[in-house]
Design an enzyme around this catalytic site. Structure first.
Site, PDB file in Angstrom:
ATOM      1  CD  GLU A  71      88.547 -19.408   0.094  1.00 28.50           C
ATOM      2  OE1 GLU A  71      88.141 -20.471   0.595  1.00 28.50           O
ATOM      3  OE2 GLU A  71      89.364 -19.356  -0.843  1.00 28.50           O
TER       4      GLU A  71
ATOM      5  CD  GLU B 289      84.121 -18.352   2.975  1.00 28.16           C
ATOM      6  OE1 GLU B 289      83.504 -19.027   3.823  1.00 28.16           O
ATOM      7  OE2 GLU B 289      85.236 -18.690   2.526  1.00 28.16           O
TER       8      GLU B 289
ATOM      9  CG  ASP C 187      86.402 -20.527  -2.656  1.00 29.74           C
ATOM     10  OD1 ASP C 187      85.947 -20.963  -1.584  1.00 29.74           O
ATOM     11  OD2 ASP C 187      87.074 -21.205  -3.450  1.00 29.74           O
TER      12      ASP C 187
ATOM     13  CG  ASP D  61      85.945 -18.975   7.046  1.00 29.16           C
ATOM     14  OD1 ASP D  61      84.841 -19.469   6.767  1.00 29.16           O
ATOM     15  OD2 ASP D  61      86.653 -19.396   7.994  1.00 29.16           O
TER      16      ASP D  61
END
Length: 251
Positions: A49, A125, A122, A53
């Protein structure tokens, strides 16, 4: 009775249809779709995650840079912020129908069903990161553009920040400062529920609850802004983002 969550080649086939990427490392894919709340999971998607991002931010920034060559930074920055926001990722998770593919605590999934939730953001990502690790930046870019490029065509604004809006509204007429106090914390460590009391001198206190201290504080600030008429509640729409500032309000 809920259907058994797909794994292995079956999972890879379903994800291929959603991302366009054929995973070579299926264990990596399974990790990307395993939330930290999953019981007895050997690994989870927190590290992925974090990486996802950053990959998402790079691809979206590059997309906007190319798509709006004449736009100043002040115009594309709010658009970027909206596109990489957790709520957008959650919406995309719903669009991709990831809810039944993610391994997570059953109660968490049930509570968030239909509305996405942070666990789904989450997972999106983490899936971006997994595609990047497994197939490189071009594969990740194709995946991101499939879902984010259509959204970039619409007029978007930076998601509302209730705590910031509250601070700015109060500052117009006084030197009071909002104070957030945790009233209680309930639930297990992987699924906590915080209740926060918001106090502003001269106003009645108000509370908010959420899955993190920040979420509870934002909920309390949102409730305050709605109560005082600073925000207008367009409650015919379900999401928090449906709320818009009341431009006619004054402190």
């Amino acid at each position: 009775m809920a259907l058994k969550r797909p794994i292995g080649e079956t999972l890879a086939g379903l994800v291929k249809a959603k991302t366009g990427h054929v995973f070579q490392d299926i264990r990596l894919l399974e990790t990307a779709l395993t939330h930290s709340s999953a019981v007895k999971a050997a690994s989870n998607n927190q590290r992925l995650e974090f990486l996802g991002d950053r990959v998402l931010g790079l691809v979206v920034a590059d997309m906007l840079f190319e798509k709006f060559p004449e736009a100043p930074e002040g115009e594309i920055a709010p658009r970027f912020n909206a596109l990489v926001d957790a709520r957008t990722c959650s919406e995309i998770g719903i669009e991709m129908q990831l809810e039944d593919l993610v391994r997570a605590d059953a109660a968490l999934k049930m509570r968030s069903r239909g509305s996405g939730g942070n666990y789904l953001a989450d997972a999106v990502e983490a899936l971006i990161a997994a595609v990047y690790v497994d197939g490189g930046i071009d594969a990740a870019r194709r995946f991101v553009l499939r879902y984010w490029e259509p959204r970039s065509r619409t007029v978007v604004a930076k998601p509302l920040n209730p705590k910031s809006d509250l601070q700015e509204w109060i500052a117009k007429t006084s030197d009071a400062r909002p104070e957030y106090v945790i009233e209680k914390r309930e639930g297990p460590d992987h699924q906590p529920v915080f209740t926060v009391s918001l106090q502003v001198r001269g106003f009645a206190p108000i509370s908010g609850a959420g899955g993190s201290r920040r979420a509870a504080e934002e909920a309390a600030a949102s409730a305050f802004l709605l109560r005082e008429g600073v925000w207008v509640d367009t409650s015919t729409q379900k999401s928090e983002g449906a709320r818009r500032p009341n431009e006619g309000s004054a402190a």
